[in-house]
Each structure stands twice: as structure tokens, then as C-alpha cells.
Design a protein around this motif. Structure first.
Motif, PDB file in Angstrom:
ATOM      1  N   TRP A 292      22.101 -34.176 -24.311  1.00 36.48           N
ATOM      2  CA  TRP A 292      20.920 -34.270 -25.154  1.00 36.48           C
ATOM      3  C   TRP A 292      20.992 -35.421 -26.147  1.00 36.48           C
ATOM      4  CZ3 TRP A 292      16.607 -32.467 -23.664  1.00 36.48           C
ATOM      5  CH2 TRP A 292      16.524 -31.281 -22.941  1.00 36.48           C
ATOM      6  N   ILE A 293      22.185 -35.771 -26.566  1.00 41.89           N
ATOM      7  CA  ILE A 293      22.319 -36.904 -27.495  1.00 41.89           C
ATOM      8  C   ILE A 293      21.903 -38.204 -26.815  1.00 41.89           C
ATOM      9  CG2 ILE A 293      23.945 -38.280 -28.851  1.00 41.89           C
ATOM     10  CD1 ILE A 293      25.554 -35.739 -29.314  1.00 41.89           C
ATOM     11  N   LEU A 294      22.435 -38.418 -25.603  1.00 35.82           N
ATOM     12  CA  LEU A 294      22.062 -39.613 -24.845  1.00 35.82           C
ATOM     13  C   LEU A 294      20.582 -39.578 -24.489  1.00 35.82           C
ATOM     14  CD1 LEU A 294      22.868 -42.219 -23.356  1.00 35.82           C
ATOM     15  CD2 LEU A 294      23.445 -40.791 -21.363  1.00 35.82           C
ATOM     16  N   GLU A 295      20.097 -38.417 -24.133  1.00 34.60           N
ATOM     17  CA  GLU A 295      18.688 -38.289 -23.753  1.00 34.60           C
ATOM     18  C   GLU A 295      17.766 -38.634 -24.920  1.00 34.60           C
ATOM     19  OE1 GLU A 295      15.557 -37.535 -21.048  1.00 34.60           O
ATOM     20  OE2 GLU A 295      17.677 -37.983 -20.824  1.00 34.60           O
ATOM     21  N   SER A 296      18.123 -38.184 -26.111  1.00 38.76           N
ATOM     22  CA  SER A 296      17.296 -38.494 -27.284  1.00 38.76           C
ATOM     23  C   SER A 296      17.304 -39.991 -27.574  1.00 38.76           C
ATOM     24  CB  SER A 296      17.798 -37.718 -28.500  1.00 38.76           C
ATOM     25  OG  SER A 296      19.106 -38.124 -28.858  1.00 38.76           O
ATOM     26  N   GLN A 297      18.445 -40.641 -27.342  1.00 36.65           N
ATOM     27  CA  GLN A 297      18.543 -42.083 -27.561  1.00 36.65           C
ATOM     28  C   GLN A 297      17.699 -42.862 -26.557  1.00 36.65           C
ATOM     29  OE1 GLN A 297      22.774 -42.657 -27.291  1.00 36.65           O
ATOM     30  NE2 GLN A 297      23.170 -42.021 -29.418  1.00 36.65           N
ATOM     31  N   GLN A 298      17.498 -42.291 -25.380  1.00 35.31           N
ATOM     32  CA  GLN A 298      16.731 -42.962 -24.319  1.00 35.31           C
ATOM     33  C   GLN A 298      15.278 -42.484 -24.251  1.00 35.31           C
ATOM     34  OE1 GLN A 298      19.038 -42.308 -20.743  1.00 35.31           O
ATOM     35  NE2 GLN A 298      20.602 -43.817 -21.329  1.00 35.31           N
ATOM     36  N   GLY A 299      14.858 -41.735 -25.276  1.00 34.63           N
ATOM     37  CA  GLY A 299      13.456 -41.335 -25.361  1.00 34.63           C
ATOM     38  C   GLY A 299      13.065 -40.185 -24.466  1.00 34.63           C
ATOM     39  N   PHE A 300      14.022 -39.335 -24.088  1.00 35.12           N
ATOM     40  CA  PHE A 300      13.765 -38.138 -23.276  1.00 35.12           C
ATOM     41  C   PHE A 300      13.045 -38.462 -21.968  1.00 35.12           C
ATOM     42  CE2 PHE A 300      13.891 -36.783 -27.744  1.00 35.12           C
ATOM     43  CZ  PHE A 300      14.875 -35.813 -27.682  1.00 35.12           C
ATOM     44  N   LYS A 301      13.443 -39.576 -21.349  1.00 38.71           N
ATOM     45  CA  LYS A 301      12.784 -40.007 -20.108  1.00 38.71           C
ATOM     46  C   LYS A 301      13.187 -39.172 -18.898  1.00 38.71           C
ATOM     47  CE  LYS A 301      12.387 -44.832 -21.665  1.00 38.71           C
ATOM     48  NZ  LYS A 301      12.790 -46.235 -21.400  1.00 38.71           N
ATOM     49  N   LYS A 302      14.344 -38.495 -18.973  1.00 36.71           N
ATOM     50  CA  LYS A 302      14.838 -37.751 -17.811  1.00 36.71           C
ATOM     51  C   LYS A 302      14.864 -36.247 -18.041  1.00 36.71           C
ATOM     52  CE  LYS A 302      17.786 -41.595 -16.285  1.00 36.71           C
ATOM     53  NZ  LYS A 302      19.174 -42.014 -15.961  1.00 36.71           N
ATOM     54  N   SER A 303      14.110 -35.790 -19.023  1.00 36.06           N
ATOM     55  CA  SER A 303      14.133 -34.353 -19.318  1.00 36.06           C
ATOM     56  C   SER A 303      12.746 -33.733 -19.342  1.00 36.06           C
ATOM     57  CB  SER A 303      14.827 -34.102 -20.668  1.00 36.06           C
ATOM     58  OG  SER A 303      14.184 -34.817 -21.708  1.00 36.06           O
ATOM     59  N   ASN A 304      11.818 -34.358 -18.654  1.00 31.64           N
ATOM     60  CA  ASN A 304      10.462 -33.821 -18.578  1.00 31.64           C
ATOM     61  C   ASN A 304      10.463 -32.575 -17.699  1.00 31.64           C
ATOM     62  OD1 ASN A 304       7.758 -33.277 -18.469  1.00 31.64           O
ATOM     63  ND2 ASN A 304       7.180 -35.144 -17.374  1.00 31.64           N
ATOM     64  N   LEU A 305      10.216 -31.412 -18.283  1.00 33.84           N
ATOM     65  CA  LEU A 305      10.295 -30.147 -17.552  1.00 33.84           C
ATOM     66  C   LEU A 305       9.251 -30.058 -16.446  1.00 33.84           C
ATOM     67  CD1 LEU A 305      10.870 -27.767 -20.586  1.00 33.84           C
ATOM     68  CD2 LEU A 305      12.564 -28.518 -18.912  1.00 33.84           C
ATOM     69  N   ALA A 306       8.112 -30.718 -16.622  1.00 35.86           N
ATOM     70  CA  ALA A 306       7.042 -30.645 -15.627  1.00 35.86           C
ATOM     71  C   ALA A 306       7.398 -31.384 -14.343  1.00 35.86           C
ATOM     72  CB  ALA A 306       5.752 -31.214 -16.207  1.00 35.86           C
ATOM     73  N   SER A 307       8.426 -32.239 -14.383  1.00 40.28           N
ATOM     74  CA  SER A 307       8.799 -33.007 -13.193  1.00 40.28           C
ATOM     75  C   SER A 307      10.092 -32.493 -12.559  1.00 40.28           C
ATOM     76  CB  SER A 307       8.963 -34.489 -13.566  1.00 40.28           C
ATOM     77  OG  SER A 307      10.013 -34.651 -14.512  1.00 40.28           O
ATOM     78  N   GLN A 308      10.538 -31.298 -12.966  1.00 43.35           N
ATOM     79  CA  GLN A 308      11.796 -30.765 -12.450  1.00 43.35           C
ATOM     80  C   GLN A 308      11.608 -29.637 -11.447  1.00 43.35           C
ATOM     81  OE1 GLN A 308      14.598 -29.858 -15.588  1.00 43.35           O
ATOM     82  NE2 GLN A 308      14.403 -31.878 -16.522  1.00 43.35           N
ATOM     83  N   CYS A 309      10.418 -29.508 -10.896  1.00 41.52           N
ATOM     84  CA  CYS A 309      10.166 -28.488  -9.865  1.00 41.52           C
ATOM     85  C   CYS A 309      10.227 -29.159  -8.482  1.00 41.52           C
ATOM     86  CB  CYS A 309       8.814 -27.824 -10.092  1.00 41.52           C
ATOM     87  SG  CYS A 309       8.659 -27.019 -11.702  1.00 41.52           S
ATOM     88  N   THR A 310      11.354 -29.766  -8.191  1.00 42.99           N
ATOM     89  CA  THR A 310      11.487 -30.577  -6.980  1.00 42.99           C
ATOM     90  C   THR A 310      12.410 -29.940  -5.933  1.00 42.99           C
ATOM     91  OG1 THR A 310      13.268 -31.806  -8.054  1.00 42.99           O
ATOM     92  CG2 THR A 310      11.037 -32.729  -8.204  1.00 42.99           C
ATOM     93  N   HIS A 311      12.993 -28.775  -6.255  1.00 41.83           N
ATOM     94  CA  HIS A 311      13.887 -28.078  -5.329  1.00 41.83           C
ATOM     95  C   HIS A 311      13.289 -26.711  -4.987  1.00 41.83           C
ATOM     96  CE1 HIS A 311      16.473 -31.211  -6.891  1.00 41.83           C
ATOM     97  NE2 HIS A 311      17.403 -30.913  -6.003  1.00 41.83           N
ATOM     98  N   ARG A 312      13.657 -26.206  -3.839  1.00 41.18           N
ATOM     99  CA  ARG A 312      13.142 -24.895  -3.431  1.00 41.18           C
ATOM    100  C   ARG A 312      13.666 -23.776  -4.319  1.00 41.18           C
ATOM    101  NH1 ARG A 312      13.912 -25.081   3.185  1.00 41.18           N
ATOM    102  NH2 ARG A 312      12.514 -26.847   3.569  1.00 41.18           N
ATOM    103  N   TYR A 313      14.813 -24.003  -4.941  1.00 42.69           N
ATOM    104  CA  TYR A 313      15.462 -22.963  -5.737  1.00 42.69           C
ATOM    105  C   TYR A 313      15.901 -23.552  -7.082  1.00 42.69           C
ATOM    106  CZ  TYR A 313      15.760 -21.641  -0.867  1.00 42.69           C
ATOM    107  OH  TYR A 313      15.456 -21.407   0.446  1.00 42.69           O
ATOM    108  N   LYS A 314      15.742 -22.758  -8.138  1.00 40.29           N
ATOM    109  CA  LYS A 314      16.199 -23.177  -9.460  1.00 40.29           C
ATOM    110  C   LYS A 314      17.054 -22.061 -10.053  1.00 40.29           C
ATOM    111  CE  LYS A 314      14.179 -25.792 -12.258  1.00 40.29           C
ATOM    112  NZ  LYS A 314      13.331 -26.388 -13.321  1.00 40.29           N
TER     113      LYS A 314
END
Length: 501
Positions: A292-314
Motif C-alpha cells: 500500500w505504501i508503494l501503491e499510494s506513491q504511484q497514485g493507486f493505479k493498480k488497486s482499482n477494485l472495479a478492475s479486479q474481477c478478471t478471474h473465475r474465482y476470488k
């Protein structure tokens, strides 16, 4: 017969008597016209209100001005239409609340017989982060210590929005709130024969509970936003996740189990990482560490929850206690692999294994995940149905209106149990708070942005109808059904691995 202004008079009527009668009839005629006009106008007003409700038209919006001054805010709220609809008593039918509302009765059961005394409330203070008091529709806050990040801020903000959602509808009350993770009011300390049994448990609100504790479960702060990790308010985020689900069909998604999170908050999560794909094993899991520290530094570009439904199972797995991520994972159409949990939040007790999620053993995660994914890929329709059932539940029965309704009914039922008159704290630590003051004090950036996004701008007619409590037999059958479903899956899993060996 004579006619006078269209009225037929009988013959042989003397003049004096005729004039008196004429005057009386004219008076009653004027009154009749006035009354009929009044009822016609009232009827039109009622029809207008009903039509506006049927068309889902809301009363005029109340918006906090950008300069956020107290005077402007008060000027705006003076015209708040608190009783526009309620006073007409139109008997508008409201839907029955979802079944998970029934756990309100269960959470408050420890005080059903004794009620809640002021002494009980005061004994919840040692671990509470704040005391919140509502008197005559105004909110007063007494803070004891700072919570983790802005949990306390957005929890208080959520309660203020509830008062805007249902203005004038909440009773006077006092409550203590603990914003930490794990519940602390142990039920065994108040069992018969224990020293504390006579005084009763302290009513303490928090975000989760378990079967060993009596803490009162309340919706978590992230429904109004989690500023530190850029999780948006629930109302908008839920729509984004729904749109994200449409971007790929379930059958076209990656045929693996996905998890991304912070593994360092609990041993069980660190144990989960052993199930990641390697040169030696492929347990059908694709696991990622969230920095989360790195993610906050990079503007949360890789933590968008709406784009994480890409696998059949979570995969859902608890952290230090229950995790905010549960509702986000269940909202995907992906079948949720839920590692057997200890903790529950306010809605998850309703969910059933093999209907809303697939149970995963906590003590043998890798084999359990491997079997679940192989089973789902061999039973694609059923696996998709499970994923769809959970996402439909979240979209339809955990929308923000129902979150407010749950809060409304919980606080109303809680207030009914109070055996004392709630009062504004007299010490200097207590302050009156409002949406305006909180926005003015909020830090610029996500904190203030999320407050404005989750601001309730107009009132709602009335909450859903509270369902009755579970009868003991029905609740027992519910738990047996859940346990039997878990055992059935474990039996299939055992047979699967016996054949593999």
C-alpha cells in the motif's frame, strides 16, 4: 312556486321569513364551495406527492456550499422538508428488509430482559474511541482516543448522513463505539455464576463480532470511503464493480483463484502465500502482495477494485479480524472461495455455503483451493451461479439505502432498551458536530472528496419494514443447514484427494 336566483321557494312564504331563509342558504352555499375547493386542493396535493414518489422524485437537494461556512449551511438546512411526506400519512407500503436484518434482534438479545442502564454504557468506555449522543436530532461527540487512520471520522460521518437520510426520525440515544478490529466483550464473562453476571454486559458498538463475544455489529467506515488506500464510497464503487463485471464473461476469465492483499497482518494470510504457483506446485491460485505504501506513491493505479474481477474465482481470507475486502470480493461475479472464518460483519451471517460462496479449509488451504477450482472448472454453470448469487445479493440487498436502513433499525431498537434519559455530556470534551463542521475540518484530498461524494443531499420517505426475530428452531435449522453444506463440500474434497493419491 317562485324562483329566486335559481332556487325554488314554496308558495305563501312571508317576506321576512323568506329573506332569513335566503341568507342562511347563501351562507351554507358559500361554505360548501369553500370546503369542496379545500378538499379538491388537498386531493391534488396528495396525488402530486404520490406521483412524485412513484416517479422516484426526491425532495429538493440540500448541498453544503463550497465555502463551507456555518451560516450558509444553516440557511440551506432551514428549509429541509423533514415532514413533507410523513405528515400526509399516505400509508405508502415499504418492502420488508433483507433477512440479515434479523440479526439485529440477536445482537441486542443480551439486554432484552434487563434493558440498558447508564452504568452498562459507562462500563464500555475503557476500550471505546468515542461516545456519540443524539438529543433532539442534534449529535454530540466525546472522543477518548484516536482510532486507526480515519475509521472514527468516517464512522461518525456515516451516522450524520443517516440523520440527513431520515431527518427527525432517530430517537435520543447514547452509545460507545470501539473502532479496533477484534471484539472484546466476552460472553463467558457474563454467564450465570460469573461475577459480572449480575451487572450485565456493556453495550459496545464495533465493525465485527464472533460467536464468543457480545459486541454490537455496525456497518464499517469504508461504506463512506477509506481515504488512506483510496477505496471510494460504497454507492459509487458498487456501480463501478457492476460495470467491471460486464467487461468479461465468467467463462472467459482466468480459470484460477485470485487474491491480492496485505499478508503481514495475520499468520493465516502468510500461510495462504504458500499456495501460490511455483516450479513444484500449481494449486490453481494466483496470489499477489499488495504494497500500500508503494501503491499510494504511484497514485493507486493498480488497486482499482472495479478492475479486479478478471478471474473465475476470488479468495476471501480474514486478516487480524474480519476484512473490509469481503463485500468487494463478493460483489464480483467470480465464485468466492471463502477461507473458513471466525468473524462476521453485519450482513455475512445470512450467507450460505454452496449458494453464495465455496468454503475453504483454514487448516489445509492449498489442497482445498486446488479442489475448489478443479470442481468449478468441471461444473462451470454451477460455479457461475454461485458467483452470480453473491454478486446479486451484494448489488440488490447491500445497496446504500439498505445500509442506512440497517443503521436506522439497529439504533432505534437499541434506543428502546435504554433505561435512562440520554443527555448531552456536560464536560468540556463533548462538542456538537454536523456534516458542515466535519467537512470544514477534513483534510484536503481523498478525505474531503469522499465526504462530499457520500453526502446525503435529500431525505428519504421511510426505511424498509423490520423483519421479526428468528424463532429458536428456525435459527437452529439455519445453522445446521450451513454446517451440513460445509461438511458436504469437505466430503467431496476428501474423496477427490483419495482418488488423486
Amino acid at each position: 312556486m317562485q324562483k329566486f336566483y335559481g332556487i325554488i321557494w314554496p308558495p305563501r312564504l312571508n317576506i321576512k321569513r323568506g329573506l332569513a331563509t335566503t341568507t342562511a342558504l347563501l351562507f351554507f352555499l358559500i361554505v360548501a364551495v369553500f370546503v369542496s375547493s379545500f378538499w379538491i386542493d388537498t386531493y391534488k396535493l396528495s396525488i402530486s406527492v404520490v406521483n412524485s414518489i412513484n416517479k422516484n422524485q426526491e425532495p429538493p437537494s440540500i448541498i453544503i456550499p463550497s465555502n463551507c461556512t456555518t451560516q450558509n449551511y444553516q440557511n440551506q438546512t432551514q428549509n429541509y422538508p423533514i415532514r413533507t411526506i410523513h405528515d400526509l400519512n399516505l400509508s405508502i407500503p415499504r418492502p420488508t428488509c433483507p433477512d440479515y436484518f434479523r440479526w439485529i434482534h440477536e445482537d441486542l438479545k443480551p439486554w432484552k430482559v434487563t434493558g440498558i442502564t447508564r452504568d452498562m454504557v459507562e462500563r464500555a468506555k475503557p476500550t471505546a474511541h468515542f461516545r456519540l449522543v443524539i438529543v433532539d436530532g442534534k449529535v454530540y461527540l466525546e472522543k477518548y482516543m484516536k482510532s486507526i487512520q480515519t475509521r472514527d471520522v468516517f464512522t461518525i460521518w456515516g451516522i450524520l448522513q443517516l440523520l440527513s437520510h431520515y431527518p427527525g426520525r432517530l430517537p435520543d440515544l447514547e452509545l460507545m463505539f470501539d473502532c479496533d478490529d477484534q471484539p472484546v466483550v466476552r460472553s463467558r464473562d457474563y454467564e450465570r455464576g460469573q461475577p459480572n453476571a449480575a451487572v450485565g454486559p456493556p453495550p459496545l458498538f464495533r465493525y465485527c463480532g464472533d460467536r464468543f463475544t457480545l459486541d454490537i455489529v455496525f456497518p464499517d467506515w469504508s461504506f463512506w470511503g477509506w481515504a488512506e488506500i483510496n477505496i471510494k464510497p460504497w454507492e459509487g464503487l458498487l456501480k463501478e464493480i457492476k460495470e467491471g463485471n460486464k467487461k468479461s464473461r465468467w467463462v472467459d476469465r482466468e480459470p484460477y483463484a485470485y487474491w491480492k492483499g496485505n499478508p503481514f497482518v495475520a499468520e493465516t494470510r502468510q500461510d495462504l502465500l504458500k499456495c501460490n504457483v511455483s516450479d513444484k506446485h500449481d494449486w490453481n491460485a494466483r496470489l499477489y502482495v499488495q504494497d500500500w505504501i508503494l501503491e499510494s506513491q504511484q497514485g493507486f493505479k493498480k488497486s482499482n477494485l472495479a478492475s479486479q474481477c478478471t478471474h473465475r474465482y476470488k479468495i476471501y481470507i480474514e486478516g487480524y479480524a474480519w476484512s473490509v475486502s469481503e463485500k468487494h470480493i463478493l460483489a464480483c461475479d467470480s465464485m468466492t472461495l471463502l477461507v473458513n472464518t471466525r468473524f462476521h460483519d453485519f450482513f455475512t451471517r445470512y450467507l450460505q455455503p454452496v449458494k453464495h460462496y465455496w468454503p475453504i479449509r483454514a487448516d489445509d488451504k492449498c489442497k482445498s483451493i486446488k479442489f475448489a477450482v478443479d470442481w468449478g472448472n468441471s461444473h462451470k454453470q454451477k460455479a457461475h451461479e454461485i458467483g452470480k448469487a453473491s454478486s446479486d445479493f451484494i448489488q440488490e440487498e447491500l445497496k446504500m439505502d439498505y445500509v442506512y436502513d440497517y443503521m436506522f433499525h439497529l439504533l432505534n431498537e437499541y434506543a428502546k432498551l435504554l433505561k435512562f434519559k440520554p443527555m448531552v455530556p456536560e464536560n468540556s470534551l463533548a462538542v456538537e458536530i454536523s456534516s458542515e463542521t466535519m467537512v470544514s475540518m477534513a483534510a484536503d484530498g481523498s478525505e474531503k472528496k469522499f465526504m462530499m461524494e457520500s453526502l446525503v443531499k435529500s431525505p428519504t420517505t421511510s426505511p424498509c419494514t423490520m423483519p421479526p426475530p428468528y424463532e429458536p428452531k428456525i435459527l437452529g435449522d439455519f445453522y445446521r443447514k450451513k454446517l451440513n453444506a460445509i461438511r458436504r463440500v469437505q466430503k467431496w474434497e476428501n474423496e477427490y484427494w483419495e482418488i488423486k493419491v
